[in-house]
Design an enzyme around this catalytic site. Structure first.
Site, PDB file in Angstrom:
ATOM      1  N   CYS A   2       0.818  -1.217   0.000  1.00 41.00           N
ATOM      2  CA  CYS A   2       0.000   0.000   0.000  1.00 41.00           C
ATOM      3  C   CYS A   2       0.859   1.278   0.000  1.00 41.00           C
ATOM      4  CB  CYS A   2      -0.882   0.038   1.221  1.00 41.00           C
ATOM      5  SG  CYS A   2      -1.880  -1.423   1.446  1.00 41.00           S
ATOM      6  N   ARG A  27       5.114   0.057  -5.889  1.00 36.99           N
ATOM      7  CA  ARG A  27       5.069  -0.769  -4.679  1.00 36.99           C
ATOM      8  C   ARG A  27       4.140  -1.971  -4.832  1.00 36.99           C
ATOM      9  NH1 ARG A  27       6.544   2.552   0.102  1.00 36.99           N
ATOM     10  NH2 ARG A  27       5.179   1.295   1.381  1.00 36.99           N
ATOM     11  N   TRP A  74      -3.106  -2.613  -1.414  1.00 36.96           N
ATOM     12  CA  TRP A  74      -2.758  -3.999  -1.740  1.00 36.96           C
ATOM     13  C   TRP A  74      -3.565  -4.838  -0.763  1.00 36.96           C
ATOM     14  CZ3 TRP A  74      -0.498  -8.330   0.484  1.00 36.96           C
ATOM     15  CH2 TRP A  74       0.040  -9.277  -0.391  1.00 36.96           C
ATOM     16  N   ASN A 100      -1.743   2.140   5.879  1.00 37.33           N
ATOM     17  CA  ASN A 100      -0.845   1.048   5.469  1.00 37.33           C
ATOM     18  C   ASN A 100      -0.591   0.186   6.695  1.00 37.33           C
ATOM     19  OD1 ASN A 100      -0.601   2.289   3.042  1.00 37.33           O
ATOM     20  ND2 ASN A 100       1.593   2.700   3.174  1.00 37.33           N
ATOM     21  N   GLY A 101      -0.606  -1.120   6.520  1.00 34.74           N
ATOM     22  CA  GLY A 101      -0.350  -2.011   7.656  1.00 34.74           C
ATOM     23  C   GLY A 101      -1.570  -2.864   7.943  1.00 34.74           C
ATOM     24  N   GLU A 487      17.759 -17.481  -7.639  1.00 40.78           N
ATOM     25  CA  GLU A 487      17.371 -16.113  -7.986  1.00 40.78           C
ATOM     26  C   GLU A 487      16.899 -16.043  -9.447  1.00 40.78           C
ATOM     27  OE1 GLU A 487      16.624 -13.529  -6.491  1.00 40.78           O
ATOM     28  OE2 GLU A 487      16.917 -11.877  -7.881  1.00 40.78           O
ATOM     29  N   LYS A 491      13.179 -14.785 -10.521  1.00 40.27           N
ATOM     30  CA  LYS A 491      12.913 -13.698 -11.478  1.00 40.27           C
ATOM     31  C   LYS A 491      11.885 -14.146 -12.506  1.00 40.27           C
ATOM     32  CE  LYS A 491      14.038 -11.147  -9.748  1.00 40.27           C
ATOM     33  NZ  LYS A 491      14.532 -10.898  -8.477  1.00 40.27           N
ATOM     34  N   GLU A 494       8.335 -14.574 -10.936  1.00 44.19           N
ATOM     35  CA  GLU A 494       7.749 -13.297 -10.519  1.00 44.19           C
ATOM     36  C   GLU A 494       7.118 -12.548 -11.682  1.00 44.19           C
ATOM     37  OE1 GLU A 494      10.192 -11.151  -6.967  1.00 44.19           O
ATOM     38  OE2 GLU A 494      11.344 -11.500  -8.766  1.00 44.19           O
ATOM     39  N   HIS A 510      17.302 -36.282  -6.958  1.00 42.56           N
ATOM     40  CA  HIS A 510      16.449 -36.716  -5.851  1.00 42.56           C
ATOM     41  C   HIS A 510      15.018 -36.202  -6.018  1.00 42.56           C
ATOM     42  CE1 HIS A 510      19.927 -38.309  -3.832  1.00 42.56           C
ATOM     43  NE2 HIS A 510      20.551 -37.160  -4.010  1.00 42.56           N
ATOM     44  N   LYS A 608       6.424  -4.408  -3.901  1.00 46.03           N
ATOM     45  CA  LYS A 608       7.853  -4.085  -3.822  1.00 46.03           C
ATOM     46  C   LYS A 608       8.334  -4.093  -2.370  1.00 46.03           C
ATOM     47  CE  LYS A 608      11.744  -2.703  -5.516  1.00 46.03           C
ATOM     48  NZ  LYS A 608      12.492  -3.842  -6.066  1.00 46.03           N
TER      49      LYS A 608
HETATM   50  C1  G6P Z   1       9.241  -8.479  -2.056  1.00 48.72           C
HETATM   51  C2  G6P Z   1       9.844  -7.974  -3.343  1.00 48.72           C
HETATM   52  C3  G6P Z   1      11.132  -8.723  -3.634  1.00 48.72           C
HETATM   53  C4  G6P Z   1      12.098  -8.575  -2.455  1.00 48.72           C
HETATM   54  C5  G6P Z   1      11.446  -9.013  -1.143  1.00 48.72           C
HETATM   55  C6  G6P Z   1      12.302  -8.606   0.043  1.00 48.72           C
HETATM   56  O1  G6P Z   1       8.818  -9.778  -2.190  1.00 48.72           O
HETATM   57  O2  G6P Z   1       8.925  -8.167  -4.418  1.00 48.72           O
HETATM   58  O3  G6P Z   1      11.735  -8.188  -4.791  1.00 48.72           O
HETATM   59  O4  G6P Z   1      13.226  -9.337  -2.698  1.00 48.72           O
HETATM   60  O5  G6P Z   1      10.189  -8.377  -0.974  1.00 48.72           O
HETATM   61  O6  G6P Z   1      12.340  -7.212   0.108  1.00 48.72           O
HETATM   62  P1  G6P Z   1      13.474  -6.348   0.758  1.00 48.72           P
HETATM   63  O7  G6P Z   1      13.046  -4.928   0.495  1.00 48.72           O
HETATM   64  O8  G6P Z   1      13.474  -6.677   2.215  1.00 48.72           O
HETATM   65  O9  G6P Z   1      14.747  -6.691   0.104  1.00 48.72           O
END
Ligand code: G6P
Length: 613
Positions: A2, A27, A74, A100-101, A487, A491, A494, A510, A608
């Site tokens: 949010c 965000r 959100w 927010n929260g 990672e 990517k 996501e 396995h 984000k």
């Molecule tokens: C969310 C974002 C990711 C990020 C993760 C941790 O899931 O979409 O891209 O890696 O949070 O966020 P931070 O800000 O703590 O690195």
């Protein structure tokens, strides 16, 4: 997650708030709304969808209000629909709130309201707080000021909030309250701004004031007053300056922020290194942790904690610290560590890695670790963020603002910083080796290699065409390339919504090997370390008809025979190799997502900055 924007001043608030909400789109959100004072009444407009949908809805409601609050939501409690979107208003149409929260005890407050004949109209926790403030206001308004009523309401709630409140009877004031979700005041000339981060503020003013936990701010157009926990004392606040520039949060000619940020890695990695290693490699400097070096070196154990991409960087950091310093390291998801009975004590160091510096689980883990006496270290991108402020010491990665939800340049800068930190600690411990010298030397030329690897973009664009319709992907790596595989897979899932898994290459037999057939692309990251081992893992894939894409610095006939595609990357010290090897995987995910017409910068359901549990 949010986003919040508030404005009070001389200009038309609607326009400023809408453009601020657009800056917060990165965000991640699913609905948006705005509340303004119009001719002595509060007017609320909200809808599911994007800020442009809200803009359309508002286009036939022009007004001249100079004060308002806006929100991008959100969804947590209740579906992302028009009704549940913020702002929320109380039963008397006097109190309006954006939040927010999460208010965790909203059901018990809702029950209390029901017993007093007040019914809620939405599924949200936020409406409950709006109604509750309204309820207390209706009873107490003649006996105490509004800020005291707000405090009274907030004392009853359990949870986290960044909250903006307007009250119809106070047309010259916006109230802001913070506990666990960030809020920052932008200090202008005859106008003030309040937002959940600095991005909506920077085009108006660079002067900012961060609210701290449990503070309430009373903001007017010419002033702001910050009240501490007991509401009676005005807390003096330091005005800080936003350090980045406006063009850093704009696309700068790129089609997507993510692509811009992938290509920016040349400069972001160089910013992370800048000033931290002497050109003659004689010294590594790390001012942010220099006062805490002994605590770190004398620790019995180190926990590295993080979420998402930052956790992957943490794995690599853990490998480096163990290899170079010989201190045992555990790398833990913050969401798990915070609830575990882990033996954290005063001889433990807990390092939190976070791009945003606001991730709820990471922050909670840090707070808990501090309570147990641990030394806490922050490795953070966003300057002034909560984790940066609450850890004992730390290092900014200086990657610059990252707007694409899928993290790219933050990852490479995090790994760079973890490497520098390891070398700094080795220097303080008096450890020297050929490896250490090589790592330092390679850090100096790292950005040139980043520049070189970015040249694979055209090749990857072509490869992406062959795999855009795949349903599954497997990513394999060994040692330092295992987190790279994780990672790379993250990517892809996501942003393209293709199911992808990262696996330690040898572990494939396995389980995942059962999935391999001619429809399964397998991306393998191959370096000279354990070369023969991973080659035999690739052979096992090939024998079952899998399609192999290899990322390697070791191009040769053997690998050509086993693979459909080879992506060549520069050779580099194994500790730094994840920084180079992840870049082709970022580009592969990006180009596949574009071909699948996905919303690359704001993937569905993702945020984000994850400020809720
Ligand atoms: C969310 C974002 C990711 C990020 C993760 C941790 O899931 O979409 O891209 O890696 O949070 O966020 P931070 O800000 O703590 O690195």
């Amino acid at each position: 997650m949010c986003g919040i924007v508030g404005y009070i001043g001389r200009r038309q608030s609607q326009k400023i708030i809408l453009s601020g909400l657009k800056r917060l789109e990165y965000r991640g959100y699913d609905s948006a709304g705005i509340a303004t004072f119009n001719e002595e009444k509060i007017s609320v407009t909200k809808c599911s969808g994007k800020v442009t949908d809200l803009e359309k809805k508002l286009s036939n409601k022009p007004h001249s209000s100079t004060m308002g609050i806006g929100h991008t939501r959100w969804a947590t409690h209740g579906a992302p629909n028009d009704n549940n979107a913020h702002p929320h208003i109380d039963f008397n149409n006097k109190i309006v709130v954006v939040h927010n929260g999460i208010f965790e005890n909203y059901s018990s407050i809702k029950q209390l309201l029901l017993e007093n004949g007040i019914y809620t109209k939405t599924d949200t926790d936020t409406e409950v707080i709006a109604q509750f403030i309204g309820f207390l206001y209706s009873k107490e308004k003649d006996f105490m000021p509004f800020n005291a009523i707000l405090r009274m309401a907030l004392k009853e709630v359990v949870g986290t909030y960044g909250l903006l409140v307007m009250c119809l009877d106070q047309p010259e004031k916006i109230y802001a309250a913070k506990s666990g979700a960030p809020l920052v005041i932008g200090v202008g000339d005859g106008e003030n701004f309040i937002a959940s981060d600095t991005s909506p503020i920077i085009e108006h003013t660079r002067n900012i004031v961060y609210l701290d936990e449990e503070e309430i701010a009373v903001v007017t157009k010419d002033d702001y007053k910050v009240l501490g926990d007991d509401n009676s004392v005005v807390v003096p606040k330091e005005i800080e300056t936003i350090k980045y520039s406006l063009d850093q949060i704009e696309k700068g000619g790129y089609e997507h922020f993510m692509l811009k940020e992938i290509f920016e890695q040349f400069s972001s990695v160089s910013e992370s290194i800048r000033g931290r290693i002497a050109p003659d490699i004689a010294e590594v400097r790390m001012g942010g942790i220099s006062g805490w070096t002994n605590n770190i070196l004398e620790a019995n154990q180190i926990y590295i904690t993080a979420c998402g991409t930052s956790w992957h960087a943490g794995l690599i950091g853990g490998y480096m610290i163990e290899e170079v310093l010989g201190i045992p390291v555990k790398v833990e998801y913050a969401s798990e560590l915070r609830y575990r009975k882990a033996p954290i004590d005063s001889k433990t160091v807990v390092m939190a890695i976070s791009q945003s510096g606001e991730t709820a689980d990471t922050l909670a883990t840090i707070r808990k670790s501090k309570e147990k006496g641990a030394t806490t270290v922050g490795i953070v991108n966003v300057v002034g963020s909560t984790i940066a402020r609450e850890t004992d010491c730390g290092v900014y990665i200086h990657a610059g603002p990252e707007i694409g939800v899928a993290s790219t340049k933050a990852f490479t800068s995090q790994v760079t910083i973890l490497c520098l930190m390891t070398l700094y600690l080795a220097q303080k411990k008096g450890v020297e080796s050929e490896d250490i010298t090589q790592m330092k030397t390679e850090l100096i030329t790292l950005t040139e290699k980043v520049k070189t690897v970015l040249k694979v973009d055209d090749l990857i664009k072509k490869i992406a065409i062959d795999y855009k319709d795949s349903q599954n992907f497997l990513y394999l790596g060994r040692g330092y390339q295992f987190p790279v595989a994780l990672e790379g897979a993250l990517k892809l899932k996501e942003i393209s919504y293709i199911h992808a898994e990262g696996y330690p290459a040898a572990e494939m037999k396995h389980g995942p090997i059962a999935l391999i057939d001619e429809k399964m692309p397998v991306v393998a990251v191959v370096t000279h370390r354990a070369y023969d081992k991973i080659v035999s893992n690739i052979q096992q894939v090939k024998a079952r008809g899998g399609k192999v894409i290899i990322v390697t610095s070791e191009v040769n006939k053997e690998l050509e025979n086993f693979s459909e595609h080879i992506i060549e990357v520069p050779s580099i010290h194994h500790c730094l190799s994840p920084i180079i090897n992840i870049i082709p995987l970022q580009l592969l995910a990006y180009h596949i997502a574009v071909l699948r017409r996905c919303n690359v910068d704001q993937p569905r359901n993702l945020a984000k900055s994850v400020t809720v549990e």
